[in-house]
Motif scaffolding. Structure first.
Motif, PDB file in Angstrom:
ATOM      1  N   TYR A  36      60.953  37.941  35.620  1.00 34.95           N
ATOM      2  CA  TYR A  36      59.980  37.974  34.533  1.00 34.95           C
ATOM      3  C   TYR A  36      58.719  37.210  34.906  1.00 34.95           C
ATOM      4  N   LYS A  37      58.889  36.047  35.512  1.00 33.43           N
ATOM      5  CA  LYS A  37      57.746  35.221  35.871  1.00 33.43           C
ATOM      6  C   LYS A  37      56.792  35.976  36.802  1.00 33.43           C
ATOM      7  N   SER A  38      57.337  36.721  37.740  1.00 37.76           N
ATOM      8  CA  SER A  38      56.516  37.510  38.666  1.00 37.76           C
ATOM      9  C   SER A  38      55.791  38.637  37.942  1.00 37.76           C
ATOM     10  N   LEU A  39      56.509  39.313  37.051  1.00 39.38           N
ATOM     11  CA  LEU A  39      55.889  40.393  36.279  1.00 39.38           C
ATOM     12  C   LEU A  39      54.768  39.867  35.388  1.00 39.38           C
ATOM     13  N   LEU A  40      55.013  38.735  34.768  1.00 34.38           N
ATOM     14  CA  LEU A  40      53.996  38.145  33.903  1.00 34.38           C
ATOM     15  C   LEU A  40      52.765  37.765  34.710  1.00 34.38           C
ATOM     16  N   ARG A  41      52.975  37.164  35.850  1.00 38.12           N
ATOM     17  CA  ARG A  41      51.833  36.776  36.695  1.00 38.12           C
ATOM     18  C   ARG A  41      51.046  38.012  37.117  1.00 38.12           C
ATOM     19  N   GLU A  42      51.731  39.063  37.554  1.00 37.19           N
ATOM     20  CA  GLU A  42      51.056  40.308  37.946  1.00 37.19           C
ATOM     21  C   GLU A  42      50.250  40.884  36.780  1.00 37.19           C
ATOM     22  N   PHE A  43      50.842  40.872  35.595  1.00 35.10           N
ATOM     23  CA  PHE A  43      50.156  41.400  34.417  1.00 35.10           C
ATOM     24  C   PHE A  43      48.912  40.584  34.106  1.00 35.10           C
ATOM     25  N   ARG A  44      49.042  39.254  34.152  1.00 36.25           N
ATOM     26  CA  ARG A  44      47.911  38.382  33.844  1.00 36.25           C
ATOM     27  C   ARG A  44      46.771  38.576  34.839  1.00 36.25           C
ATOM     28  N   ILE A  45      47.093  38.720  36.113  1.00 41.65           N
ATOM     29  CA  ILE A  45      46.064  38.923  37.131  1.00 41.65           C
ATOM     30  C   ILE A  45      45.409  40.295  36.957  1.00 41.65           C
ATOM     31  N   ALA A  46      46.191  41.320  36.677  1.00 37.97           N
ATOM     32  CA  ALA A  46      45.630  42.660  36.441  1.00 37.97           C
ATOM     33  C   ALA A  46      44.716  42.652  35.218  1.00 37.97           C
ATOM     34  N   LEU A  47      45.131  41.954  34.175  1.00 42.41           N
ATOM     35  CA  LEU A  47      44.299  41.844  32.980  1.00 42.41           C
ATOM     36  C   LEU A  47      43.004  41.106  33.303  1.00 42.41           C
ATOM     37  N   LEU A  52      37.137  41.008  34.445  1.00 41.90           N
ATOM     38  CA  LEU A  52      36.046  40.778  35.397  1.00 41.90           C
ATOM     39  C   LEU A  52      35.232  42.042  35.610  1.00 41.90           C
ATOM     40  N   ASN A  53      35.896  43.171  35.600  1.00 46.06           N
ATOM     41  CA  ASN A  53      35.228  44.452  35.802  1.00 46.06           C
ATOM     42  C   ASN A  53      34.499  44.941  34.557  1.00 46.06           C
ATOM     43  N   ASP A  54      35.109  44.780  33.406  1.00 46.29           N
ATOM     44  CA  ASP A  54      34.610  45.423  32.190  1.00 46.29           C
ATOM     45  C   ASP A  54      33.789  44.537  31.265  1.00 46.29           C
ATOM     46  N   THR A  55      33.757  43.237  31.516  1.00 41.31           N
ATOM     47  CA  THR A  55      33.037  42.328  30.615  1.00 41.31           C
ATOM     48  C   THR A  55      32.145  41.391  31.406  1.00 41.31           C
ATOM     49  N   ARG A  56      31.345  40.648  30.686  1.00 39.63           N
ATOM     50  CA  ARG A  56      30.529  39.607  31.291  1.00 39.63           C
ATOM     51  C   ARG A  56      31.055  38.228  30.899  1.00 39.63           C
ATOM     52  N   LEU A  57      32.313  38.168  30.491  1.00 40.91           N
ATOM     53  CA  LEU A  57      32.926  36.894  30.125  1.00 40.91           C
ATOM     54  C   LEU A  57      32.918  35.946  31.318  1.00 40.91           C
ATOM     55  N   SER A  58      32.815  34.663  31.031  1.00 44.59           N
ATOM     56  CA  SER A  58      32.865  33.668  32.103  1.00 44.59           C
ATOM     57  C   SER A  58      34.282  33.588  32.671  1.00 44.59           C
ATOM     58  N   VAL A  59      34.378  33.045  33.868  1.00 45.48           N
ATOM     59  CA  VAL A  59      35.689  32.851  34.498  1.00 45.48           C
ATOM     60  C   VAL A  59      36.544  31.939  33.621  1.00 45.48           C
ATOM     61  N   ALA A  60      35.936  30.914  33.040  1.00 45.37           N
ATOM     62  CA  ALA A  60      36.681  30.008  32.157  1.00 45.37           C
ATOM     63  C   ALA A  60      37.226  30.743  30.941  1.00 45.37           C
ATOM     64  N   ASP A  61      36.422  31.632  30.360  1.00 49.47           N
ATOM     65  CA  ASP A  61      36.891  32.408  29.202  1.00 49.47           C
ATOM     66  C   ASP A  61      38.028  33.356  29.598  1.00 49.47           C
ATOM     67  N   ILE A  62      37.905  33.975  30.758  1.00 49.46           N
ATOM     68  CA  ILE A  62      38.957  34.877  31.226  1.00 49.46           C
ATOM     69  C   ILE A  62      40.231  34.090  31.508  1.00 49.46           C
ATOM     70  N   ALA A  77      45.327  31.095  41.290  1.00 47.13           N
ATOM     71  CA  ALA A  77      46.294  32.187  41.119  1.00 47.13           C
ATOM     72  C   ALA A  77      45.645  33.534  41.430  1.00 47.13           C
ATOM     73  N   PHE A  78      44.422  33.723  40.958  1.00 46.31           N
ATOM     74  CA  PHE A  78      43.712  34.979  41.203  1.00 46.31           C
ATOM     75  C   PHE A  78      43.462  35.160  42.689  1.00 46.31           C
ATOM     76  N   SER A  79      42.982  34.117  43.346  1.00 54.38           N
ATOM     77  CA  SER A  79      42.703  34.179  44.786  1.00 54.38           C
ATOM     78  C   SER A  79      43.971  34.462  45.584  1.00 54.38           C
ATOM     79  N   ASP A  80      45.075  33.817  45.212  1.00 53.39           N
ATOM     80  CA  ASP A  80      46.351  34.051  45.895  1.00 53.39           C
ATOM     81  C   ASP A  80      46.777  35.510  45.787  1.00 53.39           C
ATOM     82  N   SER A  81      46.567  36.107  44.621  1.00 53.38           N
ATOM     83  CA  SER A  81      46.999  37.486  44.389  1.00 53.38           C
ATOM     84  C   SER A  81      46.028  38.526  44.928  1.00 53.38           C
ATOM     85  N   MET A  82      44.747  38.264  44.755  1.00 51.46           N
ATOM     86  CA  MET A  82      43.736  39.281  45.065  1.00 51.46           C
ATOM     87  C   MET A  82      43.012  39.057  46.396  1.00 51.46           C
TER      88      MET A  82
END
Length: 95
Positions: A36-47, A52-62, A77-82
């Motif tokens: 579950y922890k892996s799936l949740l992390r994947e989902f959070r990074i995909a979200l 990042l693609n669809d909004t102009r929200l700050s990194v802190a807000d995301i 976490a994002f850098s590790d995954s992407m």
């Protein structure tokens, strides 16, 4: 996960939603080679990537929207995954 508003559901909540014990859910996930922890992390990074693609929200807000306590832990976490920071990822999208 995608249909849940607010905080992400816990493992216990997911098991209850699926009408199975936590042990059964854990075994089924293990049979698929995941947790579950892996799936949740994947989902959070995909979200986050979608934000990042669809909004102009700050990194802190995301970071906040995707359940991270601070922008630094989110960026790691994002850098590790992407393979790149959220800022570099967003920059690549605009080129």
């Amino acid at each position: 996960l995608a249909r849940c508003g607010g905080p992400f559901p816990t493992f216990t909540q997911i098991a209850m939603e699926m009408h199975m014990s936590e042990a059964t859910l854990r075994r089924r996930l293990a049979a698929e080679g995941t947790r579950y922890k892996s799936l949740l992390r994947e989902f959070r990074i995909a979200l986050a990537a979608r934000y990042l693609n669809d909004t102009r929200l700050s990194v802190a807000d995301i970071a906040h929207l995707t359940g991270y306590t601070d922008a630094a832990s989110f960026s790691r976490a994002f850098s590790d995954s992407m393979g790149k920071s959220p800022g570099a990822y967003r920059k690549c999208l605009s080129e």
